[in-house]
Design an enzyme around this catalytic site. Structure first.
Site, mmCIF file in Angstrom:
data_model
loop_
_atom_site.group_PDB
_atom_site.id
_atom_site.type_symbol
_atom_site.label_atom_id
_atom_site.label_comp_id
_atom_site.label_asym_id
_atom_site.label_seq_id
_atom_site.Cartn_x
_atom_site.Cartn_y
_atom_site.Cartn_z
ATOM 1 C CB ALA A 151 -0.934 -0.023 1.209
ATOM 2 C CG ASP A 154 6.639 -6.767 -2.168
ATOM 3 O OD1 ASP A 154 6.441 -7.970 -1.898
ATOM 4 O OD2 ASP A 154 6.060 -5.840 -1.580
ATOM 5 C CG ASP A 209 4.608 -10.447 -0.228
ATOM 6 O OD1 ASP A 209 5.270 -11.479 -0.036
ATOM 7 O OD2 ASP A 209 4.354 -9.617 0.663
ATOM 8 C CD GLN A 232 -1.239 -3.610 -1.485
ATOM 9 O OE1 GLN A 232 -0.763 -4.226 -2.421
ATOM 10 N NE2 GLN A 232 -1.213 -4.075 -0.236
ATOM 11 C CB VAL A 255 15.932 -6.284 1.573
ATOM 12 C CG1 VAL A 255 17.240 -5.627 2.003
ATOM 13 C CG2 VAL A 255 15.537 -5.798 0.186
ATOM 14 C CG ASN A 297 8.644 -7.351 8.965
ATOM 15 O OD1 ASN A 297 9.791 -7.475 9.405
ATOM 16 N ND2 ASN A 297 8.360 -7.461 7.670
ATOM 17 C CB CYS A 326 0.927 -21.727 32.074
ATOM 18 S SG CYS A 326 1.252 -20.006 32.497
#
Length: 928
Positions: free
Chosen positions: A429, A456, A458, A468, A504, A529, A584
């Protein structure tokens, strides 16, 4: 799926309201087309685009939907733009209007619209249209937007009373209770000093309180006492508090009041984006109102670089300022910049304010989020070069697509942009929006030896299409980078775009080497990320390259500018690590829906990815099943054979066996023993198997299987099996061998691991997680999440909307101009915004920290000290060279985390005579 990421931002109710709303948008210049793009991507019912002007070469530098062919064929702007805007979203009806809209136009045609947006309109027309909209019942929401050179403004009037259902858009959180006093007022303390995040006057609702049961389901207004405690009124007559319980903020509608444009002119209510310039909004307000007067008097805008026009505008600004209720000193430099650049256009600035204005339009028709009250002003004075430093021709038109940009930043800066070599990581985007800005700015032109390199790995998914904007339905499953490159060349064919399909990361340093970075001017990240950002930042620091970073989450966005030797790097500060749910808690003590969804997600990974991978790995190690069989028959124990035989024994060959396995799984996870739960830990309640319970049996897609009706119409298949042969120990070796023999015969020595795919509704992945999570939530008295929320949490989806994406990309592109121009540190701006509230905060980047080593010798993250050696260069020679060149005494030598020389370490003194590997870099810890 098309708007799934946006649904997490706006919610279903707002999306439904948008789908029933019509918008009128006038003015198809750079700002108008930005707004059109964003609201059509958002998914309103209908948009009418209005404009009366013809396409000119000038427009190619500001309007990304106008082409050279439109100019040569003398098409009107709205005629050129309309079909390209309509392509963005097939569910939105886009039509056009090219008749005049002026002081004599009958405005009754506007009654069919819920929101009217004017750009490139004279102030007199804006006032007339705003008065008409304000008087309607219900009122038509009005937005006025203007962009003149380096100054922009947005004005909103949503009527006398405008009710907002959710001012912030933040999801209320469950906060657990430590104690409640039986007093007047009763005081609540949060468990573990968790901050409640409340404000005095807000209300909360209580659940699962033990002892003081009267509170459950009741709504109480709060009075904040501390970040961890608050009062809720009289509790003295209630039963004593025992334990447990939590509260949740109750969202209540809020009403906002608006004044007309006419009433706001002299007493404007403004948003302040840059607290280092608190007077700037009112200064721009006065200057832009003076510019409106200049146009009324002269029927034109000030000429580029005309000093006489600048003097006239300055006098008009002083007159306007005298009429304002809150007077501020007239900013002469601002007025001169506005006069000089008013005929120009700065595409990144239009993108930034276009994102904000589009979000206001969505608020107007949905009542979701707090509206702008009532003016927003922004300037980009920092990019303007002093006129006296250049000749008049520096800013004069030359008849090409960059005339508007040239009027703002000058020919010299345009040439710097043309020969720029940029590396952009990510083509999602933000990447698409950045490429649009590159095309309009002329970044990386072939004729100037410039280049935009993008990468990229993807592929394009359907869920990408609503934000996008370079991608279309026929691009689905094509690479993002190459598709985005082709779409960028449609906007500006003169760009040189090199598209890669690589990540990268350390594994690709052979491609993105130091030599590669040495050819670049700067790097732009369009990533989703933190780890990838950290890696790219480290490469930029080691190669002395500027980095422009940005990101969004829903209506929130940030930009960060990293400039060698001036600012800190991205890695200089650390965000708090994302909290992981303890094992837990997932296994035995879930207390919120996120716990049960993560538990279900882990079950999916274990059953459908991890175990099949172990199975396949075993057979990759032991390629011959016959040999394995012989070794097992001889009594030999093979590592991993137990898990493999167990999987073989449970491998179904018929659909009914799948039902049997699922039934056993249900029994395994739906019964518990032992009462060792204490608040906030919830005790589980076993669930009885009942096919009439929709949590237990629901229709889901079953690939390649038809008999689902039979399965769902009888209890027989789903009855609890008496037993199922599953070897669990070495005692059942014979059964294990039989299973292996059967597998050899039927060739069942391979399994297909599944990767969780959240966006494919036909694969059953999300159905598994949603069902398992809902069952577990019910057992622990947690309200189950719907499919949409489950998908967001299980798929770790980041909410996204086109408005915020456009805004961050525009702000980053503004900073790119400053970086390439070598501007002073004070001119750079980082930004954080939340378009929902709305708030926009511009701040200076953090300056680089410099460490004093000794007299006049400082060291920072950007410094690189070079020592030139020779073939027989020893570690001792290296340390002597440091002493001689920099006058400091090395105390240790390290390379990364490896200690090459530390005097106190045994045997390290012998290393001084070892030959130094010149291909390796060392870090020197030194003292004076």
């Amino acid at each position: 799926i098309l708007g799934s990421r946006q649904r997490y931002v706006l919610g279903d109710s707002a999306m439904h309201q948008m789908a029933q709303s019509s918008v009128f948008l006038s003015g198809m210049g750079g700002l108008g087309v930005e707004i059109a793009k964003n609201i059509v991507l958002a998914g309103v019912k209908a948009v009418t685009l209005h404009d009366t002007k013809q396409c000119e070469t000038w427009d190619l530098g500001s309007n990304f939907f106008i082409r050279k062919d439109d100019v040569s064929h003398h098409r009107t702007r709205v005629e050129a733009v309309c079909p390209r805007v309509a392509e963005l979203n097939p569910y939105v009806h886009v039509d056009m209007l090219s008749s005049a809209l002026d002081d004599n136009t009958d405005l009754s045609f506007l009654k069919k619209y819920q929101c009217v947006i004017l750009t490139e309109a004279r102030l007199s027309l804006q006032r007339r249209v705003n008065d008409f909209c304000h008087m309607q019942r219900p009122p038509i929401r009005f937005i006025g937007c203007d962009a003149y050179g380096v100054c922009v403004r947005v004005f909103c009037d949503f009527g006398e009373e405008f009710e907002v259902s959710d001012p912030t858009g933040e999801e209320p959180k469950e906060v657990f209770i430590q104690s409640i006093t039986q007093d007047n007022p009763g005081v609540i303390t949060c468990m573990d000093n968790q901050p409640h995040g409340l404000q005095t006057g807000q209300s909360v609702v209580f659940r699962e309180v033990n002892g003081m049961n009267e509170l459950n389901g009741s709504v109480r207004q709060v009075s904040v006492l501390s970040p961890h405690s608050f009062a809720i009124g009289d509790t003295s007559q209630l039963q004593p508090y025992a334990h447990g319980g939590f509260f949740v903020l109750v969202k209540t509608p809020k009403t906002y009041r608006f004044e007309t444009l006419e009433r706001q002119l002299c007493d404007p209510q403004v948003l302040t984006p840059d607290f280092s310039k608190p007077e700037a909004p009112l200064q721009i307000h006065a200057a832009m109102l003076a510019l409106d007067t200049f146009q009324e008097q002269h029927s034109r805008l000030p000429n580029i670089g005309c000093l006489q026009d600048a003097e006239v505008l300055l006098k008009l600004t002083e007159e306007v300022n005298s009429t304002l209720r809150n007077k501020v000193p007239v900013n002469t430099d601002l007025v001169c910049c506005l006069s000089r650049t008013a005929r120009g256009s700065l595409p990144p600035l239009a993108a930034a304010v276009g994102g904000l204005a589009s979000q206001e339009a969505l608020k107007a028709i949905t009542g979701k989020f707090a509206p702008l009250q009532q003016w927003f002003y922004l300037d980009a004075m920092e990019v303007v070069r002093p006129l006296q430093s250049y000749s008049a021709e520096e800013f004069s038109p030359r008849g090409d697509r960059y005339d508007g940009l040239r009027a703002c930043i000058g020919e010299s800066m345009c040439l710097e942009l043309h020969k720029l070599r940029v590396f952009m990581v990510g083509c999602g985007a933000i990447g698409c929006e950045m490429l649009k800005n590159f095309a309009l700015l002329g970044v990386g032109l072939t004729t100037n030896s410039g280049e935009v390199c993008i990468t990229d790995p993807d592929l394009i998914e359907k869920s990408n299409l609503n934000r996008q904007f370079l991608f279309r339905p026929h691009h689905i499953q094509k690479p993002k980078s190459t598709t985005a490159a082709a779409a960028t060349l449609d906007i500006n064919p003169d760009l040189q775009v090199d598209a890669h399909l690589n990540k990268v990361c350390p594994a690709t340093e052979g491609i993105y080497s130091d030599s590669f970075y040495s050819r670049l001017n700067l790097v732009v990240t369009a990533l989703d990320n933190v780890e990838a950002r950290r890696y790219v930042d480290s490469r930029c620091v080691s190669n002395q390259r500027a980095l422009l970073d940005s990101g969004t989450m829903g209506t929130k966005g940030h930009t960060e500018i990293i400039v060698p030797n001036l600012t800190e790097s991205y890695n200089s500060h650390r965000d708090p690590p994302e909290e992981e749910i303890p094992f837990c808690t997932l296994k035995s003590f879930p207390s919120v829906i996120e716990h049960t969804i993560q538990w279900a997600r882990d079950k999916f990974e274990n059953a459908f990815a991890h175990k099949p991978s172990i199975f396949n790995s075993f057979w990759q190690t032991h390629s011959s099943a016959e040999v394995v069989l012989q070794r097992m028959q001889s009594g030999e124990s093979l590592e991993g054979s137990f898990q493999v035989i167990k999987l073989l024994s449970r491998r179904p060959s018929q659909w009914e066996q799948c039902i049997t396995i699922a039934r056993l799984k249900f029994e395994n996870v739906s019964s518990f023993s032992g009462l060792f739960w204490q608040s906030p830990k919830r005790p589980p309640a076993p669930i009885e198997f009942d096919l009439k319970n929709s949590l237990i049996l629901s229709e889901v897609p079953i690939p390649e299987y038809q008999p689902s009706e039979k399965v769902c119409s009888t209890d027989e298949t789903a009855k609890k099996p008496d037993q199922m042969k599953m070897p669990l120990s070495s005692e059942e070796e014979r059964e294990a061998i039989m299973q292996l023999e059967k597998a050899i015969v039927t060739d069942c020595l391979r399994m297909t691991p599944l990767q969780f795919e959240k966006d494919d509704d036909s694969n059953g992945h999300l159905d598994f997680v949603a069902s398992a999570s809902a069952l577990r939530a019910t057992m622990y008295a947690i309200e189950p999440a719907d499919r949409l929320k489950t998908k967001r949490i299980a798929g770790k989806i980041i909410p996204a909307i086109a408005t915020a994406t456009a805004a961050v990309a525009g702000l980053v592109a503004l900073e790119l101009i400053k970086v390439i121009g070598g501007y002073e540190f004070e001119s750079f701006k980082n930004c954080f915004f939340n378009l929902a509230i709305p708030v926009v905060v511009l701040t200076e980047p953090a300056p680089v920290k410099k460490t004093l080593i000794r007299d006049n010798i400082y060291f920072s993250i950007w410094d690189c000290w070079t020592i030139f050696g020779h073939e027989d260069f020893t570690l001792s020679d290296f340390m002597n060279a440091v002493r001689e060149k920099y006058g400091i005494e090395p105390t240790m030598v390290v390379h990364g985390v490896k200690m090459l020389y530390v005097p106190v370490m045994p045997g390290h003194s012998k290393r001084l005579k070892l030959t130094y590997c010149l291909s390796q870099l060392s870090e020197v810890n030194s003292s004076s």
